[in-house]
Design a protein around this motif. Structure first.
Motif, PDB file in Angstrom:
ATOM      1  N   LEU A   1       0.826  -1.205   0.000  1.00  0.00           N
ATOM      2  CA  LEU A   1       0.000   0.000   0.000  1.00  0.00           C
ATOM      3  C   LEU A   1       0.865   1.262   0.000  1.00  0.00           C
ATOM      4  N   ILE A   2       1.964   1.212   0.724  1.00  0.00           N
ATOM      5  CA  ILE A   2       2.877   2.365   0.749  1.00  0.00           C
ATOM      6  C   ILE A   2       3.446   2.608  -0.654  1.00  0.00           C
ATOM      7  N   LYS A   3       3.787   1.525  -1.364  1.00  0.00           N
ATOM      8  CA  LYS A   3       4.297   1.659  -2.729  1.00  0.00           C
ATOM      9  C   LYS A   3       3.254   2.263  -3.658  1.00  0.00           C
ATOM     10  N   LYS A   4       1.987   2.057  -3.332  1.00  0.00           N
ATOM     11  CA  LYS A   4       0.908   2.615  -4.153  1.00  0.00           C
ATOM     12  C   LYS A   4       0.675   4.097  -3.858  1.00  0.00           C
ATOM     13  N   GLY A   5       1.410   4.625  -2.872  1.00  0.00           N
ATOM     14  CA  GLY A   5       1.317   6.049  -2.596  1.00  0.00           C
ATOM     15  C   GLY A   5       0.666   6.415  -1.277  1.00  0.00           C
ATOM     16  N   PHE A   6       0.221   5.402  -0.536  1.00  0.00           N
ATOM     17  CA  PHE A   6      -0.402   5.688   0.757  1.00  0.00           C
ATOM     18  C   PHE A   6       0.682   5.745   1.837  1.00  0.00           C
TER      19      PHE A   6
ATOM     20  N   ASP B   1     -10.482  -2.050  12.062  1.00  0.00           N
ATOM     21  CA  ASP B   1     -11.787  -1.577  11.608  1.00  0.00           C
ATOM     22  C   ASP B   1     -12.458  -2.620  10.719  1.00  0.00           C
ATOM     23  N   GLU B   2     -11.685  -3.256   9.836  1.00  0.00           N
ATOM     24  CA  GLU B   2     -12.237  -4.332   9.008  1.00  0.00           C
ATOM     25  C   GLU B   2     -12.802  -5.438   9.896  1.00  0.00           C
ATOM     26  N   PHE B   3     -12.002  -5.868  10.845  1.00  0.00           N
ATOM     27  CA  PHE B   3     -12.427  -6.933  11.765  1.00  0.00           C
ATOM     28  C   PHE B   3     -13.683  -6.531  12.529  1.00  0.00           C
TER      29      PHE B   3
ATOM     30  N   GLU C   1     -16.766  -7.486   3.921  1.00  0.00           N
ATOM     31  CA  GLU C   1     -16.122  -6.259   4.408  1.00  0.00           C
ATOM     32  C   GLU C   1     -14.624  -6.261   4.117  1.00  0.00           C
ATOM     33  N   TYR C   2     -14.026  -7.433   4.006  1.00  0.00           N
ATOM     34  CA  TYR C   2     -12.595  -7.513   3.723  1.00  0.00           C
ATOM     35  C   TYR C   2     -12.267  -7.192   2.261  1.00  0.00           C
ATOM     36  N   PHE C   3     -13.296  -7.001   1.438  1.00  0.00           N
ATOM     37  CA  PHE C   3     -13.093  -6.690   0.019  1.00  0.00           C
ATOM     38  C   PHE C   3     -13.410  -5.232  -0.315  1.00  0.00           C
ATOM     39  N   VAL C   4     -13.768  -4.452   0.678  1.00  0.00           N
ATOM     40  CA  VAL C   4     -14.178  -3.060   0.434  1.00  0.00           C
ATOM     41  C   VAL C   4     -12.950  -2.172   0.209  1.00  0.00           C
ATOM     42  N   TRP C   5     -12.885  -1.569  -0.958  1.00  0.00           N
ATOM     43  CA  TRP C   5     -11.776  -0.663  -1.313  1.00  0.00           C
ATOM     44  C   TRP C   5     -12.327   0.751  -1.446  1.00  0.00           C
ATOM     45  N   GLU C   6     -12.191   1.536  -0.401  1.00  0.00           N
ATOM     46  CA  GLU C   6     -12.602   2.937  -0.386  1.00  0.00           C
ATOM     47  C   GLU C   6     -11.556   3.719   0.416  1.00  0.00           C
TER      48      GLU C   6
ATOM     49  N   ILE D   1      -7.855  -4.863   3.060  1.00  0.00           N
ATOM     50  CA  ILE D   1      -6.606  -5.490   3.493  1.00  0.00           C
ATOM     51  C   ILE D   1      -6.724  -7.005   3.517  1.00  0.00           C
ATOM     52  N   GLY D   2      -7.823  -7.511   4.054  1.00  0.00           N
ATOM     53  CA  GLY D   2      -7.991  -8.961   4.120  1.00  0.00           C
ATOM     54  C   GLY D   2      -7.932  -9.615   2.758  1.00  0.00           C
ATOM     55  N   SER D   3      -8.632  -9.047   1.784  1.00  0.00           N
ATOM     56  CA  SER D   3      -8.657  -9.640   0.449  1.00  0.00           C
ATOM     57  C   SER D   3      -7.327  -9.462  -0.278  1.00  0.00           C
ATOM     58  N   ARG D   4      -6.550  -8.460   0.078  1.00  0.00           N
ATOM     59  CA  ARG D   4      -5.234  -8.279  -0.523  1.00  0.00           C
ATOM     60  C   ARG D   4      -4.215  -9.229   0.087  1.00  0.00           C
ATOM     61  N   SER D   5      -4.479  -9.661   1.298  1.00  0.00           N
ATOM     62  CA  SER D   5      -3.554 -10.545   2.005  1.00  0.00           C
ATOM     63  C   SER D   5      -3.702 -11.993   1.556  1.00  0.00           C
TER      64      SER D   5
END
Length: 227
Positions: free
Chosen positions: A54-59, A73-75, A192-197, A205-209
């Motif tokens: 995520l940091i590499k993506k600019g966050f 928060d996801e959990f 909820e682990y697939f929500v990208w906003e 995060i869960g779905s990216r992991s």
């Protein structure tokens, strides 16, 4: 007046955020039965490989503490959708859902003493009940992890009368079928682990992991319990 007897709680100890994927339906079933369900997030979950991506993506503002807060928060959202009361969603580290800059129980570094301490704290707070965690030893899991293994052993050795261990391996233990309504609730919760906003602090995060693993358990109609 007669003394009111409080129902024994059902306490779930989750090593990391998204580990509940293999027993989310069980959580929902206990709640449907009227049980007093507690969910304890044991470690901070901050060692995830998703963070540097995520940091590499600019966050770049995602420090470990901020990242942990987003995972928490996801959990938290998943637990709410399963029906767990907000006051029954607990985080072993100080700071609660917001996380801690100096977490005591760190991802990948959980010790046997710390695992027992978390369980002991829960026992002192809620007493005897049904205590549940996930199986983490190599023989009981196809997704072994040091934190899973330590927590499994700590609960095995803890003097509580009823305890269960859920496994990632579908050829182990007892297959527990999920009714359609419970399966649908699990699917909705784990979504909820697939929500990208990102603008709202939601980073999927869960779905990216563990995308394939999460998708499998989201729709799988069985969960697998060892005793």
């Amino acid at each position: 007046m007669p003394t009111q007897v409080l129902a024994a709680p059902v306490v779930f100890f989750l090593p990391h955020q998204d580990d509940e994927m293999i027993l989310a339906g069980t959580i929902a079933k206990y709640i449907k039965e009227g049980k007093d369900v507690k969910a304890v997030m044991v470690t901070d979950g901050g060692a995830s490989e998703v963070l540097p991506g995520l940091i590499k993506k600019g966050f770049i503002y995602l420090t470990r503490t901020v990242f942990v807060a987003r995972r928490n928060d996801e959990f938290f959202r998943v637990m709410l959708k399963l029906g767990v009361k907000p006051e029954n969603i607990l985080f072993a580290n100080s700071g609660g859902k917001a996380g801690s800059k100096k977490p005591k129980y760190r991802d990948t570094l959980l010790t046997p003493e710390q695992a027992r301490e978390v369980i002991q704290n829960a026992f002192e707070r809620w007493g005897e009940g049904v205590y549940i965690t996930i199986a983490g030893s190599a023989g009981n899991s196809d997704h072994p992890h040091s934190d899973h293994r330590v927590l499994e052993l700590a609960l095995k050795n803890f003097p509580v009368s009823e305890k269960y261990f859920y496994t990632y391996q579908i050829d182990k233990g007892e297959a527990v079928g999920l009714p359609i309504d419970i399966l649908e609730k699990k699917q909705q919760a784990l979504a909820e682990y697939f929500v990208w906003e990102p603008s709202r602090g939601k980073f999927a995060i869960g779905s990216r992991s563990i995308p394939e693993r999460l998708e499998f358990w989201q729709s799988h109609p069985f969960e697998y319990r060892l005793k």
